[in-house]
Enzyme design. Sequence first.
Site, PDB file in Angstrom:
ATOM      1  CB  SER A   1     -64.941   4.827   5.897  1.00 29.52           C
ATOM      2  OG  SER A   1     -65.517   3.661   5.013  1.00 29.52           O
TER       3      SER A   1
ATOM      4  CE1 TYR B   1     -61.226   4.402   1.949  1.00 32.51           C
ATOM      5  CE2 TYR B   1     -62.915   3.275   2.987  1.00 32.51           C
ATOM      6  CZ  TYR B   1     -62.412   4.384   2.521  1.00 32.51           C
ATOM      7  OH  TYR B   1     -63.080   5.594   2.756  1.00 32.51           O
TER       8      TYR B   1
END
Length: 230
Positions: free
Chosen positions: A136, A149
């Site tokens: 990501s 995250y």
Amino acid sequence: MSEKPTALITGASAGFGRATALALAKRGWTLIITARGPEPLDRVREATGATAVPGDVADRAHRTRLATALADLDRLDLVLNNASALGPSPMPHLADYPLDEFAAVLRTNVVAPLAVLQLALPKLRARDGTAIDISSDAAVMPYEGWGGYGASKAALDHLTAVFAAENPRLRVYSFDPGDMRTAMHQAAFPGEDISDRPEPETVVPALLHLIDTRPPSGRYTAAELSVRHP
Ligand SMILES: NC(=O)c1ccc[n+]([C@@H]2O[C@H](COP(=O)([O-])OP(=O)(O)OC[C@H]3O[C@@H](n4cnc5c(N)ncnc54)[C@H](OP(=O)(O)O)[C@@H]3O)[C@@H](O)[C@H]2O)c1
């Protein structure tokens, strides 16, 4: 030995994992798919002819079942570590981040992908195969609220790079798909309209380009691959 290439896809019941499973099945691949919820996974099984192994990648007993499913294969060409946890929604600042939740995110996003790579490695080595860990932009950008995250994806990126260095005959990639209109993305932006984000199906061609062209191991973004393969 089967003539069909074979892939293990985690998180294959929805979003990007589902879109990739459907695309690879269309190309004639044999698939082993996993996700926690059995019904959505079963729908993908029906659509792809895959072997479905429902369960949580963070659960050691489930990974033993995955290893058993892999043992039945005569080849394994690709592992796609796609299943991922976002953590709490709304996403807390690090100052307030519940540490047990952080540990759970790390177990799903870092420990589980490594465990899956470990159990798949003998079969991947036999094919000089490909391992792809889904990353990501939060792994490299310090967005507020994305610390738990993002830290897990940064750790996954590093783990992927070391795994690549230690397995030079394999192709080992981190792949950043960019924003996609999925349940995880909606959880990151609760109550917001995310209809301007692209559908996960639109990102699959960039991943297929990576799989087909097998560039050197490393970190690739869908955006850069799409420039080469629009
Ligand atoms: N969407 C975005 O904008 C975006 C951006 C950058 C990166 N990513 C990355 O892209 C990947 C796919 O995300 P997505 O947006 O497609 O997510 P999604 O639509 O929420 O789908 C996630 C999939 O993973 C499964 N899953 C989640 N936790 C699991 C677990 N512990 N064990 C097994 N399966 C699990 C889910 O099924 P169950 O819940 O039934 O288990 C589902 O099949 C992730 O690695 C994510 O971090 C997404």
